[in-house]
Design a protein around this motif. Sequence first.
Motif, PDB file in Angstrom:
ATOM      1  N   MET A   1     -22.275  43.381 -20.120  1.00 18.69           N
ATOM      2  CA  MET A   1     -22.285  43.934 -21.601  1.00 18.69           C
ATOM      3  C   MET A   1     -23.839  44.039 -21.713  1.00 18.69           C
ATOM      4  SD  MET A   1     -21.493  41.695 -24.865  1.00 18.69           S
ATOM      5  CE  MET A   1     -19.662  41.383 -24.302  1.00 18.69           C
ATOM      6  N   LYS A   2     -24.345  44.966 -22.280  1.00 20.57           N
ATOM      7  CA  LYS A   2     -25.750  45.452 -22.400  1.00 20.57           C
ATOM      8  C   LYS A   2     -26.325  44.645 -23.836  1.00 20.57           C
ATOM      9  CE  LYS A   2     -25.774  49.681 -19.679  1.00 20.57           C
ATOM     10  NZ  LYS A   2     -25.971  50.981 -19.901  1.00 20.57           N
ATOM     11  N   LEU A   3     -27.341  44.394 -23.886  1.00 21.49           N
ATOM     12  CA  LEU A   3     -28.150  43.695 -25.004  1.00 21.49           C
ATOM     13  C   LEU A   3     -28.444  44.800 -26.042  1.00 21.49           C
ATOM     14  CD1 LEU A   3     -29.208  41.281 -25.977  1.00 21.49           C
ATOM     15  CD2 LEU A   3     -31.353  41.885 -25.156  1.00 21.49           C
ATOM     16  N   SER A   4     -27.459  45.128 -26.942  1.00 21.43           N
ATOM     17  CA  SER A   4     -27.578  46.117 -27.660  1.00 21.43           C
ATOM     18  C   SER A   4     -28.071  45.673 -29.264  1.00 21.43           C
ATOM     19  CB  SER A   4     -26.105  46.873 -28.165  1.00 21.43           C
ATOM     20  OG  SER A   4     -25.156  45.848 -28.364  1.00 21.43           O
ATOM     21  N   ALA A  47     -27.772  36.345 -24.001  1.00 27.07           N
ATOM     22  CA  ALA A  47     -28.035  37.619 -24.364  1.00 27.07           C
ATOM     23  C   ALA A  47     -26.835  38.501 -25.017  1.00 27.07           C
ATOM     24  CB  ALA A  47     -28.846  38.465 -23.444  1.00 27.07           C
ATOM     25  N   ASP A  48     -25.988  38.471 -24.140  1.00 29.33           N
ATOM     26  CA  ASP A  48     -24.659  38.802 -24.620  1.00 29.33           C
ATOM     27  C   ASP A  48     -23.969  38.199 -26.010  1.00 29.33           C
ATOM     28  OD1 ASP A  48     -24.558  40.551 -22.493  1.00 29.33           O
ATOM     29  OD2 ASP A  48     -23.520  39.241 -21.374  1.00 29.33           O
ATOM     30  N   LEU A  49     -24.266  36.951 -25.962  1.00 31.58           N
ATOM     31  CA  LEU A  49     -23.869  36.083 -27.033  1.00 31.58           C
ATOM     32  C   LEU A  49     -24.486  36.634 -28.530  1.00 31.58           C
ATOM     33  CD1 LEU A  49     -22.097  33.757 -28.403  1.00 31.58           C
ATOM     34  CD2 LEU A  49     -24.091  32.205 -27.752  1.00 31.58           C
ATOM     35  N   ILE A  50     -25.846  36.809 -28.452  1.00 34.02           N
ATOM     36  CA  ILE A  50     -26.521  37.211 -29.424  1.00 34.02           C
ATOM     37  C   ILE A  50     -26.139  38.459 -29.953  1.00 34.02           C
ATOM     38  CG2 ILE A  50     -28.866  37.716 -30.278  1.00 34.02           C
ATOM     39  CD1 ILE A  50     -29.992  35.724 -27.970  1.00 34.02           C
ATOM     40  N   SER A  73     -30.598  35.950 -18.500  1.00 31.13           N
ATOM     41  CA  SER A  73     -30.236  35.255 -17.288  1.00 31.13           C
ATOM     42  C   SER A  73     -29.476  33.811 -17.322  1.00 31.13           C
ATOM     43  CB  SER A  73     -31.610  34.987 -16.328  1.00 31.13           C
ATOM     44  OG  SER A  73     -32.336  34.035 -17.376  1.00 31.13           O
ATOM     45  N   THR A  74     -29.443  33.419 -18.649  1.00 27.98           N
ATOM     46  CA  THR A  74     -28.903  32.451 -19.027  1.00 27.98           C
ATOM     47  C   THR A  74     -27.121  32.461 -19.378  1.00 27.98           C
ATOM     48  OG1 THR A  74     -30.890  31.291 -19.739  1.00 27.98           O
ATOM     49  CG2 THR A  74     -28.765  29.939 -20.210  1.00 27.98           C
ATOM     50  N   PRO A  75     -26.435  31.900 -18.760  1.00 30.67           N
ATOM     51  CA  PRO A  75     -24.999  31.716 -19.039  1.00 30.67           C
ATOM     52  C   PRO A  75     -24.843  30.954 -20.119  1.00 30.67           C
ATOM     53  CG  PRO A  75     -25.022  30.624 -17.168  1.00 30.67           C
ATOM     54  CD  PRO A  75     -26.092  31.019 -17.256  1.00 30.67           C
ATOM     55  N   VAL A  76     -23.605  31.451 -21.014  1.00 31.42           N
ATOM     56  CA  VAL A  76     -23.078  30.687 -22.066  1.00 31.42           C
ATOM     57  C   VAL A  76     -22.656  29.126 -21.661  1.00 31.42           C
ATOM     58  CG1 VAL A  76     -21.646  30.650 -23.981  1.00 31.42           C
ATOM     59  CG2 VAL A  76     -23.096  32.451 -23.726  1.00 31.42           C
ATOM     60  N   SER A  77     -21.898  29.348 -20.703  1.00 33.63           N
ATOM     61  CA  SER A  77     -21.286  28.154 -19.905  1.00 33.63           C
ATOM     62  C   SER A  77     -21.186  28.222 -18.804  1.00 33.63           C
ATOM     63  CB  SER A  77     -19.862  27.882 -20.584  1.00 33.63           C
ATOM     64  OG  SER A  77     -19.157  26.961 -19.886  1.00 33.63           O
ATOM     65  N   GLN A  92     -21.085  30.733 -37.253  1.00 31.51           N
ATOM     66  CA  GLN A  92     -22.554  30.279 -37.424  1.00 31.51           C
ATOM     67  C   GLN A  92     -22.669  28.876 -36.581  1.00 31.51           C
ATOM     68  OE1 GLN A  92     -24.926  32.280 -38.892  1.00 31.51           O
ATOM     69  NE2 GLN A  92     -26.466  30.627 -37.880  1.00 31.51           N
ATOM     70  N   VAL A  93     -22.041  27.943 -36.990  1.00 34.47           N
ATOM     71  CA  VAL A  93     -22.430  26.725 -36.226  1.00 34.47           C
ATOM     72  C   VAL A  93     -21.963  26.504 -34.682  1.00 34.47           C
ATOM     73  CG1 VAL A  93     -20.119  25.713 -36.619  1.00 34.47           C
ATOM     74  CG2 VAL A  93     -21.994  24.111 -36.517  1.00 34.47           C
ATOM     75  N   THR A  94     -20.977  27.326 -34.465  1.00 36.34           N
ATOM     76  CA  THR A  94     -20.692  27.762 -33.100  1.00 36.34           C
ATOM     77  C   THR A  94     -21.770  28.341 -32.370  1.00 36.34           C
ATOM     78  OG1 THR A  94     -18.182  27.656 -33.504  1.00 36.34           O
ATOM     79  CG2 THR A  94     -18.973  28.327 -31.192  1.00 36.34           C
ATOM     80  N   PHE A  95     -22.173  29.634 -32.761  1.00 30.19           N
ATOM     81  CA  PHE A  95     -23.270  30.418 -32.327  1.00 30.19           C
ATOM     82  C   PHE A  95     -24.503  29.284 -31.903  1.00 30.19           C
ATOM     83  CE2 PHE A  95     -27.209  33.086 -33.336  1.00 30.19           C
ATOM     84  CZ  PHE A  95     -26.981  33.714 -32.070  1.00 30.19           C
ATOM     85  N   GLU A  96     -25.048  28.623 -33.152  1.00 35.86           N
ATOM     86  CA  GLU A  96     -26.339  27.590 -32.972  1.00 35.86           C
ATOM     87  C   GLU A  96     -26.032  26.554 -31.717  1.00 35.86           C
ATOM     88  OE1 GLU A  96     -28.413  26.106 -36.251  1.00 35.86           O
ATOM     89  OE2 GLU A  96     -27.299  27.898 -37.658  1.00 35.86           O
ATOM     90  N   THR A  97     -24.745  25.948 -32.024  1.00 32.06           N
ATOM     91  CA  THR A  97     -24.475  24.875 -30.822  1.00 32.06           C
ATOM     92  C   THR A  97     -24.391  25.261 -29.384  1.00 32.06           C
ATOM     93  OG1 THR A  97     -22.759  23.900 -32.356  1.00 32.06           O
ATOM     94  CG2 THR A  97     -22.809  23.380 -30.173  1.00 32.06           C
ATOM     95  N   LEU A  98     -24.195  26.702 -29.206  1.00 28.92           N
ATOM     96  CA  LEU A  98     -24.311  27.217 -27.943  1.00 28.92           C
ATOM     97  C   LEU A  98     -25.897  27.574 -27.538  1.00 28.92           C
ATOM     98  CD1 LEU A  98     -21.358  29.802 -27.867  1.00 28.92           C
ATOM     99  CD2 LEU A  98     -21.489  27.492 -26.604  1.00 28.92           C
ATOM    100  N   LEU A  99     -26.423  28.009 -28.620  1.00 25.95           N
ATOM    101  CA  LEU A  99     -27.883  28.115 -28.366  1.00 25.95           C
ATOM    102  C   LEU A  99     -28.671  27.036 -28.241  1.00 25.95           C
ATOM    103  CD1 LEU A  99     -28.633  30.760 -31.210  1.00 25.95           C
ATOM    104  CD2 LEU A  99     -28.646  31.199 -28.993  1.00 25.95           C
TER     105      LEU A  99
END
Length: 257
Positions: A1-4, A47-50, A73-77, A92-99
Motif C-alpha cells: 500500500m503506497k503512502l497516498s 505509514a499505511d495506517l496514516i 518501516s514500522t509495522p502496525v503490529s 480516533q482512539v484506536t489510531f492514536e493507541t497504535l501510534l
Amino acid sequence: MKLSLVCFAAAILVTESAQAGDILDFPIPDSPIVIPAQSESGGTSIADLIALYSEATGQHCVMDSATQGYASSTPVSSQAGGSMSIAPERVQVTFETLLVANDFVLTPLTADEPRLFSITSLNTARRNTVSSLGIFLPADRVDDAAAHPAILFTTAIDLPGIDVRNLASSIRHMFPDENISQLLAVGSTSSVAMWGFGPMVKRTRDLLMTVKATNDAENKVLRSQREADEPKRRAPSPTAVQVRANGGLQAVRIAGA
C-alpha cells in the motif's frame, strides 16, 4: 500500500490556531476502517495506517523526512493475525493507541478545512523538543485529554495550601523522560505546570487533586481542633485566679519567720 497523503519534509510548528477546542473534535468516518491482515509479504505499516486514517477522515498529514522513514518501516503490529475492523466511533482512539504504541506522536494543527495533523517519531532528534508540540488545555478541560493517548498536552493546576515545589520533587520519578512528560512548580505561585500524553496528564491531575483534598481535610481537622482548644487557651489558669483573689499579691513565706 503506497503512502497516498500529503507529507511535507519540513519543521513541524504548532500555530496559535492549534489550541484546545474544536481542534480536538476530530472527524468521524462514515464507515469502519479495516486494517488488512499481516501476510508473508509483509503487513500494514504505520505509514499505511496514516493513509487509511487520512482518507477516512478527510485530513492531511504533515511529516518530516526522518519521521516518514520510520513510519514506512514500522509495522502496525509484529504479530500475525486477521484483519482488524475499527468502528467509526473507535477510529480516533484506536489510531492514536497504535501510534503511541509504536513511538509516534499525533499533533492536530488546524480545526478548519483543510484539516491538518502532524506525526512525529520519538526515534528521531525531534524527541528532544517534542514537548513544544503540547496542546494547551485549561484545567477544566483536562478530562478531555484522556481520550487522546498519542497527543501531548500542557496545562496548569492551582493547588493553594500545597508546597508545590516539594510535591513536584517527591513525584518526579513518575516522569522518567522529561522530554515527554514533566511536572514543575511555577515560580513562587501555588500552581504546577505539567505536560505529557493525554491519559498521563489526566492521571496526574487526578493524583494532585487527591493530594489537595487530603491536605484540605487535614487542615480542616487542625482548624477544628484549634477552635475547640481556643476557650481552654483563653480560660485563666488556677494560679491566675488565686492571684486575682489575693488582690494581685501572692503570699510570700519568709524563711525563719
